[in-house]
Design an enzyme around this catalytic site. Structure first.
Site, PDB file in Angstrom:
ATOM      1  N   SER A  52       1.322  -7.730   1.975  1.00  0.00           N
ATOM      2  CA  SER A  52       0.365  -6.731   2.434  1.00  0.00           C
ATOM      3  C   SER A  52      -0.656  -6.458   1.322  1.00  0.00           C
ATOM      4  O   SER A  52      -1.350  -7.369   0.895  1.00  0.00           O
ATOM      5  CB  SER A  52       1.102  -5.468   2.875  1.00  0.00           C
ATOM      6  OG  SER A  52       0.227  -4.586   3.547  1.00  0.00           O
ATOM      7  N   GLN A  53      -0.746  -5.223   0.819  1.00  0.00           N
ATOM      8  CA  GLN A  53      -1.643  -4.984  -0.309  1.00  0.00           C
ATOM      9  C   GLN A  53      -1.297  -5.925  -1.460  1.00  0.00           C
ATOM     10  O   GLN A  53      -2.191  -6.477  -2.117  1.00  0.00           O
ATOM     11  CB  GLN A  53      -1.551  -3.536  -0.789  1.00  0.00           C
ATOM     12  CG  GLN A  53      -2.358  -3.258  -2.053  1.00  0.00           C
ATOM     13  CD  GLN A  53      -2.154  -1.847  -2.569  1.00  0.00           C
ATOM     14  OE1 GLN A  53      -3.027  -0.994  -2.440  1.00  0.00           O
ATOM     15  NE2 GLN A  53      -0.994  -1.584  -3.152  1.00  0.00           N
ATOM     16  N   HIS A  72       3.564  -6.124  11.306  1.00  0.00           N
ATOM     17  CA  HIS A  72       3.278  -6.221   9.881  1.00  0.00           C
ATOM     18  C   HIS A  72       4.519  -6.490   9.017  1.00  0.00           C
ATOM     19  O   HIS A  72       4.386  -6.789   7.833  1.00  0.00           O
ATOM     20  CB  HIS A  72       2.563  -4.963   9.406  1.00  0.00           C
ATOM     21  CG  HIS A  72       1.902  -5.106   8.075  1.00  0.00           C
ATOM     22  ND1 HIS A  72       1.044  -6.137   7.772  1.00  0.00           N
ATOM     23  CD2 HIS A  72       1.982  -4.356   6.940  1.00  0.00           C
ATOM     24  CE1 HIS A  72       0.611  -6.022   6.531  1.00  0.00           C
ATOM     25  NE2 HIS A  72       1.172  -4.949   5.998  1.00  0.00           N
ATOM     26  N   TYR A 118       0.827  -1.208   0.000  1.00  0.00           N
ATOM     27  CA  TYR A 118       0.000   0.000   0.000  1.00  0.00           C
ATOM     28  C   TYR A 118       0.862   1.259   0.000  1.00  0.00           C
ATOM     29  O   TYR A 118       1.755   1.424   0.825  1.00  0.00           O
ATOM     30  CB  TYR A 118      -0.885  -0.020   1.236  1.00  0.00           C
ATOM     31  CG  TYR A 118      -2.041   0.949   1.229  1.00  0.00           C
ATOM     32  CD1 TYR A 118      -3.187   0.673   0.501  1.00  0.00           C
ATOM     33  CD2 TYR A 118      -2.000   2.108   1.992  1.00  0.00           C
ATOM     34  CE1 TYR A 118      -4.274   1.547   0.517  1.00  0.00           C
ATOM     35  CE2 TYR A 118      -3.087   2.982   2.025  1.00  0.00           C
ATOM     36  CZ  TYR A 118      -4.224   2.696   1.286  1.00  0.00           C
ATOM     37  OH  TYR A 118      -5.295   3.552   1.311  1.00  0.00           O
ATOM     38  N   ASP A 152       0.400  -8.579  14.222  1.00  0.00           N
ATOM     39  CA  ASP A 152       0.147  -7.669  13.101  1.00  0.00           C
ATOM     40  C   ASP A 152      -1.166  -6.927  13.315  1.00  0.00           C
ATOM     41  O   ASP A 152      -2.244  -7.505  13.238  1.00  0.00           O
ATOM     42  CB  ASP A 152       0.105  -8.490  11.806  1.00  0.00           C
ATOM     43  CG  ASP A 152       0.036  -7.620  10.547  1.00  0.00           C
ATOM     44  OD1 ASP A 152      -0.210  -6.403  10.670  1.00  0.00           O
ATOM     45  OD2 ASP A 152       0.233  -8.174   9.446  1.00  0.00           O
TER      46      ASP A 152
END
Length: 323
Positions: free
Chosen positions: A187-188, A303, A92, A273
């Site tokens: 992640s994203q 994360h 992101y 996370d």
């Protein structure tokens, strides 16, 4: 932060409360069919980077709405035969960055394609080069609420479509082996990977690390950390529109793509996370349709997940699958 989510025994059984739209498959079939009405027009321009062991191509292809999307294709120098292909999506706020930010995977003897994320690339790394020409209604700063009024308008409809077209573009290069294509990202990028697994039926493997965009009903209520918090803050202002937002997000929830995945997968999750809470990751993992699935659990990480240790785990797993 210490452990804040469900105990690991319950995580391994957790299922999302996200309700799958009846027209989920029709929505995505129509979206991709419309995108494919535009010529893919994948162009690969050699780049002189000074990297003597790798060759790099500046890539442009046609994504959602006929819009140009950028990427990098990196190959081992001197490659003459088609190579296993890794298509990567970024986290992101990031973009494709600079070629020397992506040295690992081509150094293992594979072809490595990195997709730029439209409209992003100004929060970290070497930046991005792909604008998002599509506007939307009132949105909270960030990307999570852009076009959230309807699934047809939502930002990730464009991104997920770009991601499928990125696979098609990368496969069109003569030195990539389309029959050995792996999708990956963190992640994203991990959430996009899960979506691509549900939309591209002939991938041979996927590697979603601490994936975002999964189990929206839980994610938007269990964490107050961005980016999920963007949705709650939008709803804090736009009172009474929660059902409308839940409907939109259900078309983009990783758990529904996971239920359609027909490829082996190696996930990762971090139990501290707060950005992508572990229960949301396990929701996608537990919904995964293919029996060949594994998940690396990093007990004391936030994360950042497994970081370089998980890179090693991915390399071992790919070798074990002869990829």
């Amino acid at each position: 932060m210490a452990l804040f989510d469900l105990p690991i025994e319950e995580l391994r059984e957790h299922r999302s409360a996200s309700v799958e739209p009846e027209d989920f498959d029709a929505f995505w079939a129509k979206t991709l069919a419309e995108a494919r009405e535009s010529d893919l027009d994948a162009r690969f321009e050699p780049v002189d980077t000074g990297l003597s062991t790798l060759q790099v191509f500046d890539v442009t292809f046609t994504g959602f709405g006929g819009h140009p999307v950028k990427g990098w294709l990196t190959l081992p120098a001197g490659a003459e035969e088609p190579l296993p292909l890794l298509v990567e999506y970024v986290g992101y706020g990031g973009g494709r960055g600079l070629p020397h930010e992506h040295l690992l995977w081509a150094s293992t003897g594979r072809a490595h394609f990195v997709m730029d994320t439209r409209g992003q690339g100004s929060a970290w790394g070497g930046g991005g080069d792909t604008p998002d020409p599509v506007g939307g209604g009132p949105a909270f700063p960030g990307f999570m609420t852009q076009g959230i009024d309807a699934p047809e308008n939502y930002y990730y409809r464009r991104v997920f479509t770009d991601a499928v077209r990125a696979v098609e573009a990368a496969r069109s290069h003569p030195l990539t082996d389309a029959s050995r294509t792996v999708a990956m990202g963190a992640s994203q990028g991990g959430g996009i990977t899960v979506a691509v697994a549900g939309l591209v039926p002939d991938l041979v493997a996927v590697l979603p690390d601490v994936p975002f965009l999964c189990d929206f009903p839980r994610a938007t209520t269990i964490t107050d950390r961005n980016p999920y918090r963007e949705i709650a803050l939008w709803l804090k202002t736009h009172r009474g529109r929660a059902d409308e937002v839940r409907r939109t997000l259900s078309y983009f929830d990783g758990v529904h793509f996971a239920a359609r995945a027909r490829t082996p997968a190696l996930f990762s999750v971090a139990l501290e996370d707060q950005t992508c809470p572990p229960s949301t990751v396990f929701a996608a993992y537990n919904a995964w349709a293919h029996q060949d699935r594994a998940i690396e659990v990093y007990e004391f990480n936030d994360h950042e997940g497994g970081g370089p240790f998980h890179d090693e785990a991915k390399m071992r797993w790919l070798r074990s699958h002869q990829l």
